[in-house]
Enzyme design. Structure first.
Site, mmCIF file in Angstrom:
data_model
loop_
_atom_site.group_PDB
_atom_site.id
_atom_site.type_symbol
_atom_site.label_atom_id
_atom_site.label_comp_id
_atom_site.label_asym_id
_atom_site.label_seq_id
_atom_site.Cartn_x
_atom_site.Cartn_y
_atom_site.Cartn_z
ATOM 1 N N TYR A 86 0.856 -1.185 0.000
ATOM 2 C CA TYR A 86 0.000 0.000 0.000
ATOM 3 C C TYR A 86 0.889 1.231 0.000
ATOM 4 O O TYR A 86 1.825 1.326 0.792
ATOM 5 C CB TYR A 86 -0.904 0.007 1.232
ATOM 6 C CG TYR A 86 -1.779 1.241 1.358
ATOM 7 C CD1 TYR A 86 -2.793 1.482 0.430
ATOM 8 C CD2 TYR A 86 -1.588 2.158 2.386
ATOM 9 C CE1 TYR A 86 -3.603 2.621 0.542
ATOM 10 C CE2 TYR A 86 -2.396 3.288 2.507
ATOM 11 C CZ TYR A 86 -3.393 3.511 1.580
ATOM 12 O OH TYR A 86 -4.193 4.628 1.693
ATOM 13 N N ASP B 129 9.309 2.993 -0.140
ATOM 14 C CA ASP B 129 8.239 3.607 0.639
ATOM 15 C C ASP B 129 8.447 3.181 2.087
ATOM 16 O O ASP B 129 8.020 2.107 2.500
ATOM 17 C CB ASP B 129 6.873 3.183 0.101
ATOM 18 C CG ASP B 129 5.736 3.828 0.889
ATOM 19 O OD1 ASP B 129 6.028 4.562 1.855
ATOM 20 O OD2 ASP B 129 4.567 3.583 0.528
ATOM 21 N N LYS C 63 4.175 8.865 9.176
ATOM 22 C CA LYS C 63 3.942 8.122 10.428
ATOM 23 C C LYS C 63 4.916 8.536 11.554
ATOM 24 O O LYS C 63 4.730 9.593 12.129
ATOM 25 C CB LYS C 63 3.916 6.628 10.151
ATOM 26 C CG LYS C 63 2.711 6.284 9.232
ATOM 27 C CD LYS C 63 2.346 4.822 9.121
ATOM 28 C CE LYS C 63 0.996 4.655 8.440
ATOM 29 N NZ LYS C 63 1.025 4.030 7.132
HETATM 30 C C1 LIG Z 1 0.321 4.495 5.810
HETATM 31 C C2 LIG Z 1 1.076 4.282 4.558
HETATM 32 C C3 LIG Z 1 0.972 5.170 3.478
HETATM 33 C C4 LIG Z 1 -0.026 6.288 3.447
HETATM 34 O O1 LIG Z 1 0.247 7.244 4.421
HETATM 35 P P1 LIG Z 1 -0.948 8.241 4.869
HETATM 36 O O2 LIG Z 1 -0.262 9.169 5.845
HETATM 37 O O3 LIG Z 1 -1.997 7.375 5.487
HETATM 38 O O4 LIG Z 1 -1.419 8.923 3.660
HETATM 39 C C5 LIG Z 1 1.812 4.990 2.395
HETATM 40 N N1 LIG Z 1 2.693 3.987 2.365
HETATM 41 C C6 LIG Z 1 2.821 3.116 3.373
HETATM 42 C C7 LIG Z 1 3.833 2.021 3.288
HETATM 43 C C8 LIG Z 1 1.995 3.209 4.494
HETATM 44 O O5 LIG Z 1 2.099 2.312 5.467
#
Ligand SMILES: *Cc1c(COP(=O)(O)O)cnc(C)c1O
Length: 428
Positions: free
Chosen positions: A142, A237, A265
């Protein structure tokens, strides 16, 4: 009647599905979401004042535990001086320097307000920098909810993806190649066929959005070598893994350097923030230096940056990650031992302060293996643990998170609760 039930009914009248982000709605496990009234350390209390040990931690950010006093103080002190300016601040330089110093591949970094913004811009940057259109992503990873990333594999190998969301025209994902995670041959084949057109690979270098799945040996190495050989950029990511699996993300653990890194995060300590960074050369493509446009009214927000700086400072304490990793390992080993004591097919894995538990005999390495685990049993486990006052992610496809405040007694209480639940599950 439970106030959670009342609040959910009321929320559902004013908010679609009663929630502001879908997984919170408990759709994949059934039942009523718990409405959080307050949180402290490893705990939160719901609208009925029931206490839970929290293994979500806001999906990662609460690595220091909820409402850490120093982070809260930093937020309060920043807020007094104004909530947003739309002009640069010294604090933004400080957090940029901290990210550059710690993340091996980052020489320059731009702040945004969410992980979605970071990954969306990273893709645009890779396309702008290479002058190419196609991107590779892996099913089950994701990367936020930008159109070109909401894609699942088409039928058959090496097909372009299909949108996973209504409202995304197929043309918007026509340049997205979707492969299986850990499928080294798939990556080689995609480059053999489309090498000159591929702008980038985007990957969760340890996947945490299809439960926890680690890269198999050689997977990340091949991503790096194929990108380098074909002039494509590698995007790690690290929105979830950054400062969660260790002090330098997965790139620090593996020594593999991506061209672009996305963060969010943990770096906001619970406040809305995101970032993307890379070499000076790549980052020179971003406006106002280059032609790739990106902007944000609240980017580098002073309150969020204050929370981030304080969080990052506290994470630099000697032994922080050794300690966090040991706690997480203890939790996972304890859960696995308790399940096996009752003859339940169960396995677990962890990296730093991130873990996965699976109702299967072996730790999965693919999305298909996660799907093949006993998800019905997970649902029963989830609700029984909730009754016991332990809050795991409400889906078999999510990772779990341990904070520095999950001490031995909290972990022991969790394992004791799980032991009681496994005993019931074993009886059927
Ligand atoms: C949570 C997450 C996102 C999206 O981040 P948001 O702050 O919710 O938009 C993108 N990539 C990874 C790997 C994630 O865990």
């Amino acid at each position: 009647m439970s106030r959670n039930v009342e609040l959910f009914a009321r929320a559902s009248r004013s908010i679609p599905g009663g929630v502001n982000s879908p997984v919170r709605a408990f759709r994949s496990v059934g039942g009523t979401p718990r409405f959080v009234a307050r949180a402290l350390g490893p705990y939160f209390w719901d609208a009925d004042d029931k206490r839970y040990i929290d293994y979500i931690g806001s999906w990662g950010p609460a690595i220091l535990g909820h409402a850490h006093p120093e982070v809260v103080r930093a937020v309060q002190e920043a807020a007094v001086h104004g909530l947003s300016y739309g002009a640069p601040t010294e604090a933004e330089i400080i957090i940029a320097e901290m990210l550059i110093e710690r993340m091996p591949s980052i020489e320059q970094v731009r702040l945004v307000s969410s992980g979605t913004e970071a990954t969306m811009t990273a893709i645009r940057l890779a396309r702008g920098a290479t002058g190419r259109n196609k991107i590779i992503k892996f099913e089950g990873c994701y990367h936020g909810h930008a159109d070109s990333l909401l894609v699942k594999a088409g039928s058959g190998l090496l097909t372009f993806g299909n949108p996973t969301s209504a409202g995304v025209p197929p043309e918007f994902v026509a340049h997205t190649i979707v492969l299986d995670y850990n499928d080294i041959e798939g990556v080689r084949a995609a480059f053999a066929e489309h090498g000159k057109e591929i702008a980038c690979i985007i990957v969760e270098p340890v996947a945490g959005n299809m439960n926890l799945i680690k890269p198999i040996p050689g997977f990340l190495e091949v991503l790096r070598s194929e990108c380098t050989a074909h002039g494509a950029l590698l995007i790690f990511d690290e929105v979830m893994t950054g400062f969660r699996v260790g002090p330098q993300g997965v790139q620090g653990l593996t020594g593999i350097k991506p061209d672009i890194t996305t963060l969010a995060k943990v770096i906001g300590g619970g406040m809305p923030i995101g970032a993307f960074g890379g070499s000076k050369e790549v980052m020179a493509n971003i406006a106002p230096l280059g032609g790739v446009y990106q902007a944000g009214t609240l980017s580098g927000n002073p309150v969020a940056v204050a929370a981030g700086i304080t969080t990052l400072k506290l994470l630099a304490a000697p032994g922080f990650y050794e300690d966090l990793s040991a706690r997480t390992r203890k939790l996972v080993d304890g859960l696995v031992a308790a399940a096996h004591k009752h003859g339940i097919a169960f396995s677990g894995d962890c990296v730093g302060g991130m873990f996965g538990v699976y109702f299967s005999n072996t730790v999965p390495t693919t999305l298909a293996e996660v799907s093949a685990s006993n998800i019905d049993m997970f649902k029963v486990f989830f609700h029984a643990m909730l009754d016991e006052g332990v809050y795991f992610a409400p889906s078999a496809y999510e990772a779990g998170f341990v904070s520095a405040t999950h001490d031995d007694s909290v972990i022991a209480a969790t394992i004791e609760a799980a032991d009681r639940v496994f005993a019931k599950l074993a009886k059927g």
